[in-house]
Write a protein that holds these residues in place. Sequence first.
Motif, PDB file in Angstrom:
ATOM      1  N   ARG A  28       0.836  -1.205   0.000  1.00 15.15           N
ATOM      2  CA  ARG A  28       0.000   0.000   0.000  1.00 15.15           C
ATOM      3  C   ARG A  28       0.873   1.259   0.000  1.00 15.15           C
ATOM      4  O   ARG A  28       0.564   2.243  -0.658  1.00 15.15           O
ATOM      5  N   LEU A  29       1.974   1.228   0.728  1.00 17.75           N
ATOM      6  CA  LEU A  29       2.890   2.366   0.754  1.00 17.75           C
ATOM      7  C   LEU A  29       3.539   2.581  -0.612  1.00 17.75           C
ATOM      8  O   LEU A  29       3.712   3.715  -1.055  1.00 17.75           O
ATOM      9  N   VAL A  30       3.876   1.485  -1.280  1.00 17.30           N
ATOM     10  CA  VAL A  30       4.446   1.582  -2.626  1.00 17.30           C
ATOM     11  C   VAL A  30       3.400   2.159  -3.580  1.00 17.30           C
ATOM     12  O   VAL A  30       3.703   3.034  -4.405  1.00 17.30           O
ATOM     13  N   MET A 101       6.381   6.577 -13.400  1.00 18.37           N
ATOM     14  CA  MET A 101       5.955   6.517 -12.009  1.00 18.37           C
ATOM     15  C   MET A 101       6.211   5.154 -11.363  1.00 18.37           C
ATOM     16  O   MET A 101       6.596   5.096 -10.201  1.00 18.37           O
ATOM     17  N   PHE A 102       6.035   4.075 -12.101  1.00 19.06           N
ATOM     18  CA  PHE A 102       6.295   2.748 -11.531  1.00 19.06           C
ATOM     19  C   PHE A 102       7.797   2.514 -11.357  1.00 19.06           C
ATOM     20  O   PHE A 102       8.243   2.017 -10.326  1.00 19.06           O
ATOM     21  N   ARG A 103       8.577   2.885 -12.367  1.00 16.97           N
ATOM     22  CA  ARG A 103      10.032   2.672 -12.278  1.00 16.97           C
ATOM     23  C   ARG A 103      10.659   3.561 -11.207  1.00 16.97           C
ATOM     24  O   ARG A 103      11.540   3.115 -10.467  1.00 16.97           O
ATOM     25  N   ARG A 104      10.209   4.798 -11.106  1.00 16.09           N
ATOM     26  CA  ARG A 104      10.766   5.693 -10.084  1.00 16.09           C
ATOM     27  C   ARG A 104      10.382   5.222  -8.682  1.00 16.09           C
ATOM     28  O   ARG A 104      11.198   5.275  -7.754  1.00 16.09           O
ATOM     29  N   ALA A 106       9.823   2.130  -7.839  1.00 20.69           N
ATOM     30  CA  ALA A 106      10.641   0.939  -7.591  1.00 20.69           C
ATOM     31  C   ALA A 106      12.048   1.339  -7.153  1.00 20.69           C
ATOM     32  O   ALA A 106      12.609   0.747  -6.221  1.00 20.69           O
ATOM     33  N   GLU A 107      12.616   2.341  -7.790  1.00 22.52           N
ATOM     34  CA  GLU A 107      13.954   2.800  -7.403  1.00 22.52           C
ATOM     35  C   GLU A 107      13.944   3.385  -5.988  1.00 22.52           C
ATOM     36  O   GLU A 107      14.853   3.115  -5.198  1.00 22.52           O
ATOM     37  N   LEU A 108      12.936   4.179  -5.677  1.00 16.30           N
ATOM     38  CA  LEU A 108      12.851   4.772  -4.340  1.00 16.30           C
ATOM     39  C   LEU A 108      12.732   3.700  -3.262  1.00 16.30           C
ATOM     40  O   LEU A 108      13.395   3.763  -2.229  1.00 16.30           O
TER      41      LEU A 108
END
Length: 117
Positions: A28-30, A101-104, A106-108
Amino acid sequence: MEKITAEEILDELSEDTDLRAGLESLPRLVADTVQSLTPMDTGEARRSIEVKGRKLPYKRLSYRRIKIGEVYSDDDPAKINTLEYGRSASDDNGATPEFAMFRRAAELWDDADLDEI
């Protein structure tokens, strides 16, 4: 001084309900992170970000990777793909920026220190 084995540590962690609740809250946080990185136009793409939780509870923790949830969009895949990767100027509809938005997210989260959450 008695040595504690890795197996004993994993057994103890497996019984920790606070740890389990923390792990189960991570998807949920992701998803919240992905939503915050999604551009706002009509808001449909942002509202389409969903979390699919693990169907079966895991019995115990181990060294193996486990999937605790999945973040996805139930909006039009072509629209989400355009937001994620952008379009080039040669596209019939013109160029759009890449929001990733998904890739960023995931990196975060890949670099996140879970002790600080």
